[in-house]
Design an enzyme around this catalytic site. Sequence first.
Site, PDB file in Angstrom:
ATOM      1  N   THR A  20      -0.976   7.711  -0.960  1.00  0.00           N
ATOM      2  CA  THR A  20      -2.300   7.604  -1.599  1.00  0.00           C
ATOM      3  C   THR A  20      -3.147   6.487  -0.994  1.00  0.00           C
ATOM      4  OG1 THR A  20      -1.523   6.003  -3.227  1.00  0.00           O
ATOM      5  CG2 THR A  20      -1.268   8.328  -3.800  1.00  0.00           C
ATOM      6  N   ASP A  52       1.187  -2.422  11.861  1.00  0.00           N
ATOM      7  CA  ASP A  52       1.478  -2.913  10.513  1.00  0.00           C
ATOM      8  C   ASP A  52       1.781  -4.409  10.594  1.00  0.00           C
ATOM      9  OD1 ASP A  52       3.171  -3.730   8.221  1.00  0.00           O
ATOM     10  OD2 ASP A  52       2.868  -1.649   7.612  1.00  0.00           O
ATOM     11  N   ASP A  71       5.226  -5.479   9.140  1.00  0.00           N
ATOM     12  CA  ASP A  71       6.371  -5.078   9.976  1.00  0.00           C
ATOM     13  C   ASP A  71       6.412  -5.878  11.272  1.00  0.00           C
ATOM     14  OD1 ASP A  71       6.921  -3.236   8.037  1.00  0.00           O
ATOM     15  OD2 ASP A  71       6.423  -1.470   9.242  1.00  0.00           O
ATOM     16  N   ARG A 108       0.844  -1.188   0.000  1.00  0.00           N
ATOM     17  CA  ARG A 108       0.000   0.000   0.000  1.00  0.00           C
ATOM     18  C   ARG A 108       0.883   1.242   0.000  1.00  0.00           C
ATOM     19  NH1 ARG A 108      -4.437   1.258   4.690  1.00  0.00           N
ATOM     20  NH2 ARG A 108      -2.556   1.896   5.802  1.00  0.00           N
TER      21      ARG A 108
HETATM   22  O1  PRP Z   1      -7.100  -2.495   3.063  1.00  0.00           O
HETATM   23  P1  PRP Z   1      -5.885  -1.687   2.705  1.00  0.00           P
HETATM   24  O2  PRP Z   1      -6.041  -0.227   3.067  1.00  0.00           O
HETATM   25  O3  PRP Z   1      -5.474  -1.870   1.285  1.00  0.00           O
HETATM   26  O4  PRP Z   1      -4.699  -2.173   3.657  1.00  0.00           O
HETATM   27  C1  PRP Z   1      -4.492  -3.521   3.920  1.00  0.00           C
HETATM   28  C2  PRP Z   1      -3.202  -3.995   3.352  1.00  0.00           C
HETATM   29  O5  PRP Z   1      -2.107  -3.403   4.082  1.00  0.00           O
HETATM   30  C3  PRP Z   1      -1.222  -4.429   4.511  1.00  0.00           C
HETATM   31  O6  PRP Z   1      -0.240  -4.695   3.571  1.00  0.00           O
HETATM   32  P2  PRP Z   1       0.933  -3.621   3.256  1.00  0.00           P
HETATM   33  O7  PRP Z   1       0.532  -2.791   2.091  1.00  0.00           O
HETATM   34  O8  PRP Z   1       1.303  -2.911   4.523  1.00  0.00           O
HETATM   35  O9  PRP Z   1       2.120  -4.542   2.769  1.00  0.00           O
HETATM   36  P3  PRP Z   1       3.012  -5.567   3.642  1.00  0.00           P
HETATM   37  O10 PRP Z   1       2.164  -6.785   3.833  1.00  0.00           O
HETATM   38  O11 PRP Z   1       4.189  -5.789   2.779  1.00  0.00           O
HETATM   39  O12 PRP Z   1       3.369  -4.895   4.951  1.00  0.00           O
HETATM   40  C4  PRP Z   1      -2.144  -5.607   4.692  1.00  0.00           C
HETATM   41  O13 PRP Z   1      -1.464  -6.838   4.761  1.00  0.00           O
HETATM   42  C5  PRP Z   1      -3.089  -5.498   3.516  1.00  0.00           C
HETATM   43  O14 PRP Z   1      -2.626  -6.128   2.342  1.00  0.00           O
HETATM   44  O1  URA Z   2      -3.848  -1.232  10.288  1.00  0.00           O
HETATM   45  C1  URA Z   2      -3.326  -1.592   9.234  1.00  0.00           C
HETATM   46  C2  URA Z   2      -3.750  -1.130   7.971  1.00  0.00           C
HETATM   47  C3  URA Z   2      -3.138  -1.591   6.851  1.00  0.00           C
HETATM   48  N1  URA Z   2      -2.125  -2.483   6.953  1.00  0.00           N
HETATM   49  C4  URA Z   2      -1.700  -2.933   8.159  1.00  0.00           C
HETATM   50  O2  URA Z   2      -0.773  -3.754   8.232  1.00  0.00           O
HETATM   51  N2  URA Z   2      -2.302  -2.473   9.262  1.00  0.00           N
HETATM   52 MG    MG Z   3       2.613  -3.452   5.798  1.00  0.00          MG
END
Ligand code: PRP
Ligand code: URA
Ligand code: MG
Length: 210
Positions: free
Chosen positions: A106, A198, A201, A102
């Site tokens: 944006t 997150d 993370d 994400r």
């Molecule tokens: O519903 P949204 O607003 O789209 O957010 C949710 C997304 O955010 C996180 O991934 P992230 O983009 O942080 O990637 P990561 O798994 O690599 O940390 C999570 O695992 C989802 O895929």
């Molecule tokens: O709370 C949140 C939202 C998006 N992605 C995450 O990992 N945590």
């Molecule tokens: Mg993430």
Amino acid sequence: MDVTVIDHPLAQTRLTAMRDARTDSASFRAALRELTTMLVYEAARSFPVENYSIQTPVTATEGTRLANPPLLVPVLRAGLGMADAALALVPESSMGFVGLARDEETYEPRAYMESLPRDLSGRPVLVLDPMLATGGSLEHCCRLLADRGCTDITVLCVLAAPVGIERLERSGLPLRLVTASIDEGLNDRMFIVPGLGDAGDRQFGGMPRF
Ligand SMILES: O=P(O)(O)OC[C@H]1O[C@H](OP(=O)(O)OP(=O)(O)O)[C@H](O)[C@@H]1O
Ligand SMILES: O=c1cc[nH]c(=O)[nH]1
Ligand SMILES: [Mg+2]
């Protein structure tokens, strides 16, 4: 859209461990694995089965197997922590992968990886991603699946925000949702509140963004 919330006490204790900011990465991953087993168990309740003949040490009887084992699709990175537990509980399944990150300004998902069968018609899919926040990432992933002919998508999450659920509902995609909690909402950085931070993370450590 059919939404199931697993409010089992053992699911809630794992969820509490994941929410607690003091939980280290190893314990966070362990709680996610255990909670995933419960989410998959619940999601699989409606899987069609077929009978076949087996022999016990005593006599002949009927056995049961899944009529149509699913494709598992973890959404990288955070969904990777659900993949092993799901595969262990449904060993007949196969696995595809979608990588999404994400954008921090944006909040739109950026796709960086996609490894899926070309034709998913007639194939049930379990999408694994612990977080449904704005819903952008899961909507994107489910569209990739629907574009390949999939008509039976189950999304498994740890936490879902109401706005994300509404977005998936509005998408008109053929899906249902199984989650351990529907949280209050999102903060101004689009993080789930109270949430767990997150999820990528917390499992794997922070990463520089592209
Ligand atoms: O519903 P949204 O607003 O789209 O957010 C949710 C997304 O955010 C996180 O991934 P992230 O983009 O942080 O990637 P990561 O798994 O690599 O940390 C999570 O695992 C989802 O895929
Ligand atoms: O709370 C949140 C939202 C998006 N992605 C995450 O990992 N945590
Ligand atoms: Mg993430």
